[in-house]
Design an enzyme around this catalytic site. Structure first.
Site, PDB file in Angstrom:
ATOM      1  CG  ASP A  29      31.434  -6.227  21.472  1.00 41.46           C
ATOM      2  OD1 ASP A  29      30.272  -6.315  21.030  1.00 41.46           O
ATOM      3  OD2 ASP A  29      31.795  -5.388  22.319  1.00 41.46           O
ATOM      4  CB  VAL A  31      30.926 -13.417  17.447  1.00 41.98           C
ATOM      5  CG1 VAL A  31      30.197 -13.977  16.248  1.00 41.98           C
ATOM      6  CG2 VAL A  31      31.218 -14.536  18.448  1.00 41.98           C
ATOM      7  CB  THR A  32      30.833  -8.171  15.918  1.00 39.97           C
ATOM      8  OG1 THR A  32      29.650  -8.477  16.655  1.00 39.97           O
ATOM      9  CG2 THR A  32      30.518  -7.104  14.884  1.00 39.97           C
ATOM     10  CG  ASP A  66      25.805  -9.309  10.573  1.00 40.76           C
ATOM     11  OD1 ASP A  66      25.711  -8.859  11.734  1.00 40.76           O
ATOM     12  OD2 ASP A  66      25.540  -8.642   9.570  1.00 40.76           O
ATOM     13  CG  ASP A  69      26.848 -10.242  15.504  1.00 39.67           C
ATOM     14  OD1 ASP A  69      25.701 -10.526  15.104  1.00 39.67           O
ATOM     15  OD2 ASP A  69      27.561  -9.368  14.948  1.00 39.67           O
ATOM     16  N   GLY A  70      24.266 -11.115  17.143  1.00 40.68           N
ATOM     17  CA  GLY A  70      23.051 -10.539  17.714  1.00 40.68           C
ATOM     18  C   GLY A  70      22.300 -11.546  18.570  1.00 40.68           C
ATOM     19  CG  ASP A  87      25.687  -6.217  13.923  1.00 36.51           C
ATOM     20  OD1 ASP A  87      25.604  -6.056  12.695  1.00 36.51           O
ATOM     21  OD2 ASP A  87      25.301  -7.254  14.486  1.00 36.51           O
ATOM     22  CG  ASP A  91      26.542  -5.266   9.052  1.00 32.82           C
ATOM     23  OD1 ASP A  91      27.167  -6.231   9.483  1.00 32.82           O
ATOM     24  OD2 ASP A  91      25.340  -5.028   9.322  1.00 32.82           O
TER      25      ASP A  91
END
Ligand SMILES: CCCCCCCC/C=C\CCCCCCCC(=O)OC[C@H](COP(=O)(O)O[C@@H]1[C@H](O)[C@H](OP(=O)(O)O)[C@@H](O)[C@H](O)[C@H]1O)OC(=O)CCCCCCC/C=C\CCCCCCCC
Ligand SMILES: Nc1ccn([C@@H]2O[C@H](COP(=O)(O)O)[C@@H](O)[C@H]2O)c(=O)n1
Ligand SMILES: [Mg+2]
Ligand SMILES: [Mg+2]
Length: 210
Positions: A29, A31-32, A66, A69-70, A87, A91
């Site tokens: 989160d 990083v997002t 993006d 993070d995933g 996420d 975006d």
């Protein structure tokens, strides 16, 4: 298209960084959120002033968060509904900042009404592309098709903005036209896919209004 063909390769390249961040105890989160902040700061801090090259460089440094993070979420077994919502929602903020920043530049310093108008159109059409998919998924259908998904829009506009910043003529306008037409076609492609699923639903499901 990039989502289909480049995603696995990019995720593989980003995996060592993602692993490092997981080991450092950083959450996906964070990083997002930091990635989105960086993209927005790069777009709104540089694009409206006509500094398209440096704006592109800053955005590019953050936009790959993006993918990271995933990857972090999957590596650490922390993929979550909250994370998926965060996420996708962030975006939209990043996209709005990029296209909004270019629109402001076109309308003011750039004195180019076409750039301003096409960037605004790209912002709205891109949001519609995402909304059509989100609404379909909310109704239990899928709409994951299209020639101009988010990664395609980003690569097109960022390469063009970077080149425009280096003085290459016409490239920004061409890219904005490509995004405008491609995003419109993507909405049509997604609509056709949703329609085919919707009319195949049994009566009770088809009447369900969520
Ligand atoms: C000399 C010029 C100087 C310029 C230098 C800089 C150039 C910079 C150029 C490009 C960099 C841009 C990279 C853009 C990378 C995009 C990364 C990205 O967004 O990945 C996220 C994405 C994850 O997607 P999600 O599934 O999490 O997101 C979904 C998406 O938001 C959906 O939106 P929709 O499509 O519906 O609108 C939502 O619906 C959904 O809810 C949401 O979950 O990951 C990917 O898509 C993976 C594929 C990434 C592919 C990136 C390829 C980049 C490759 C090369 C860059 C080429 C650079 C060439 C430079 C050449 C310069 C001349
Ligand atoms: N903060 C986050 C971000 C993402 N996720 C999970 O990853 C999926 C998205 O993966 P990308 O490779 O497209 O970034 C998302 O659907 C979530 O499952 C997360 O849990 N937390
Ligand atoms: Mg992500
Ligand atoms: Mg994202």
């Amino acid at each position: 298209m990039l989502n289909k063909y480049a995603r696995v390769a990019i995720a593989r390249v980003m995996t060592p960084l993602a692993r490092l961040l997981v080991r450092a105890g950083i959450s996906p989160d964070i990083v997002t959120l930091l990635g989105t902040l960086g993209v927005c700061a790069g777009a709104l801090g540089f694009f409206p002033r006509g500094e398209l090259f440096w704006g592109t460089i800053v955005i590019t440094c953050f936009v790959f968060s993006d993918v990271v993070d995933g990857t972090m979420a999957r590596l650490s077994g922390r993929s979550s509904v909250w994370g998926a919502w965060l996420d996708s929602s962030t975006d939209r903020a990043g996209d709005a900042a990029i296209f909004g920043g270019i629109a402001v530049w076109g309308a003011h310093g750039g004195h180019d009404d076409w750039v301003a108008g096409l960037a605004l159109y790209g912002l709205v059409a891109g949001s519609l592309v995402s909304y059509v998919k989100a609404r379909a998924e909310g109704l239990g259908m899928r709409a994951n098709v299209g020639i101009m998904e988010r990664s395609d829009r980003l690569v097109t506009i960022l390469v063009a903005a970077g080149l425009d910043g280096l003085g290459v003529p016409y490239v920004l306008a061409i890219a904005l036209w490509a995004v405008a037409i491609g995003a419109t076609l993507t909405v049509v492609q997604r609509t056709i896919l949703v329609r085919s699923q919707a009319i195949a639903l049994p009566g009770a499901d088809a009447e369900r209004a969520v």
